[in-house]
Design an enzyme around this catalytic site. Structure first.
Site, PDB file in Angstrom:
ATOM      1  N   ALA A 127       8.773  -2.754   3.979  1.00 20.99           N
ATOM      2  CA  ALA A 127       8.085  -4.038   4.168  1.00 20.99           C
ATOM      3  C   ALA A 127       7.633  -4.160   5.618  1.00 20.99           C
ATOM      4  CB  ALA A 127       9.019  -5.190   3.817  1.00 20.99           C
ATOM      5  N   GLY A 128       6.376  -4.467   5.817  1.00 23.58           N
ATOM      6  CA  GLY A 128       5.880  -4.603   7.187  1.00 23.58           C
ATOM      7  C   GLY A 128       4.630  -5.461   7.226  1.00 23.58           C
TER       8      GLY A 128
ATOM      9  N   TYR B 201       4.202  -5.510  17.100  1.00 23.19           N
ATOM     10  CA  TYR B 201       4.347  -4.458  16.083  1.00 23.19           C
ATOM     11  C   TYR B 201       4.938  -3.175  16.692  1.00 23.19           C
ATOM     12  CZ  TYR B 201       2.786  -1.561  12.080  1.00 23.19           C
ATOM     13  OH  TYR B 201       2.715  -0.715  10.986  1.00 23.19           O
TER      14      TYR B 201
ATOM     15  N   GLY C 251       0.810  -1.217   0.000  1.00 19.97           N
ATOM     16  CA  GLY C 251       0.000   0.000   0.000  1.00 19.97           C
ATOM     17  C   GLY C 251       0.844   1.268   0.000  1.00 19.97           C
ATOM     18  N   ILE C 252       1.722   1.404   0.990  1.00 19.90           N
ATOM     19  CA  ILE C 252       2.561   2.610   1.054  1.00 19.90           C
ATOM     20  C   ILE C 252       3.745   2.472   0.092  1.00 19.90           C
ATOM     21  CG2 ILE C 252       4.120   3.921   2.572  1.00 19.90           C
ATOM     22  CD1 ILE C 252       2.194   3.433   4.874  1.00 19.90           C
TER      23      ILE C 252
END
Ligand code: CAA
Length: 246
Positions: A88-89, A152, A14-15
């Site tokens: 990346a996450g 997270y 997305g980002i």
């Protein structure tokens, strides 16, 4: 002038996609690295205005050997690596009481381990060429914590600590290292939050909307620019005022 070469992990996310687009628009040759990029996702990336030159590579940022190989391939094909964006996450949200060790490991391996795995090989060519820009994507939840996100939040707070420490190590070599801490952004990751919770979050955001990926990408592009060489070890929050509303 030499064209700057930029590697964006999570570059089809997305980002990450918006970051690729912004970097391409500012003249970079962009390599989007993501997990098993499908032909469809690559085609969608290439269809974005200004991205005809972008490449996509298959990369698991949790795999140190694969990361070292990817960086070596880029340097052998392009002769240099100027910009690394670690975007990346993943999330594996649950309260700590219910969290499985595997969910802790997965989030730490990708969101924080990915920085080690890519920055380590990337800083060698950057040091050799005397130039580099590293931008690591953190999160407002690394600043505030979030219910259900011990994994997270720990990883994203770690992203900033990692960035400050590496910034010190490479500052004298022409390399800057910064982090960007997005708030809630209109991406598949945030769309998976239950609707009622999303509504509550939205009510707390002073600017009255969640971020669009471009809101984050333009800040990454700013930090990746040659003219941003005096900014290092910083964290730029991009959260619509959410942090100040707590
Ligand atoms: N604060 C305080 N208490 C809360 C709470 C909150 N935010 N959310 C739930 N609770 C309470 C519940 O009311 C419930 O209380 P009781 O036991 O008294 O009934 C208790 O905590 C357990 O709650 P749940 O039943 O919801 O627990 P669960 O295990 O079913 O769900 C969860 C936990 C999956 C974490 C769920 O709360 C959730 O999805 N939270 C959203 C987490 C979130 O915001 N993630 C952000 C993802 S986007 C992102 O990370 C991008 C970025 O960088 C910003």
């Amino acid at each position: 002038m030499t064209q700057r070469i930029a590697l964006v992990s999570g570059g089809l996310g997305g980002i990450g996609t918006a970051i690729c687009q912004s970097l391409a628009a500012s003249g970079h040759h962009v390599i989007a690295a993501d997990l098993k990029p499908s032909d469809e996702r690559i085609a969608a990336l290439r269809a974005l205005p200004g991205l005809i030159e972008a490449e996509a590579i298959d990369l698991d940022v949790g795999d140190a050997d694969a990361c070292a190989q990817a960086v070596a391939d880029i340097v052998s094909r392009h002769g240099r690596l100027d910009v690394l964006v670690n975007s990346a996450g993943i999330t594996r949200d649950s309260t700590l009481r219910k969290m499985e060790r595997a969910h802790w490991d997965a989030v730490l391996d990708v969101n924080l381990g990915g920085l080690f795995n890519l920055c380590k090989p990337a800083i060698e060519p950057m040091i050799a060429q005397g130039y580099g820009r590293i931008v690591n994507i953190s999160s407002i939840n690394g600043q505030t914590g979030q219910f259900g996100q011990t994994n997270y939040a720990a990883a994203k707070a770690g992203v900033h600590g990692f960035s400050m420490a590496l910034a010190r190590e490479v500052a004298a070599k022409g390399i800057t290292v910064n982090s960007v801490a997005p708030g809630y952004c209109d991406t598949p990751m945030v769309q998976t939050i239950p609707a009622a919770m999303r509504e509550k979050i939205l009510e707390q955001i002073p600017v009255g909307r969640i971020a669009q990926p471009i809101d984050i990408a333009r800040v990454v592009d700013f930090l990746a620019a040659e003219g941003s060489g005096y900014i290092t070890g910083a964290m730029l929050p991009v959260n619509g005022g959410l942090f100040i509303s707590f």
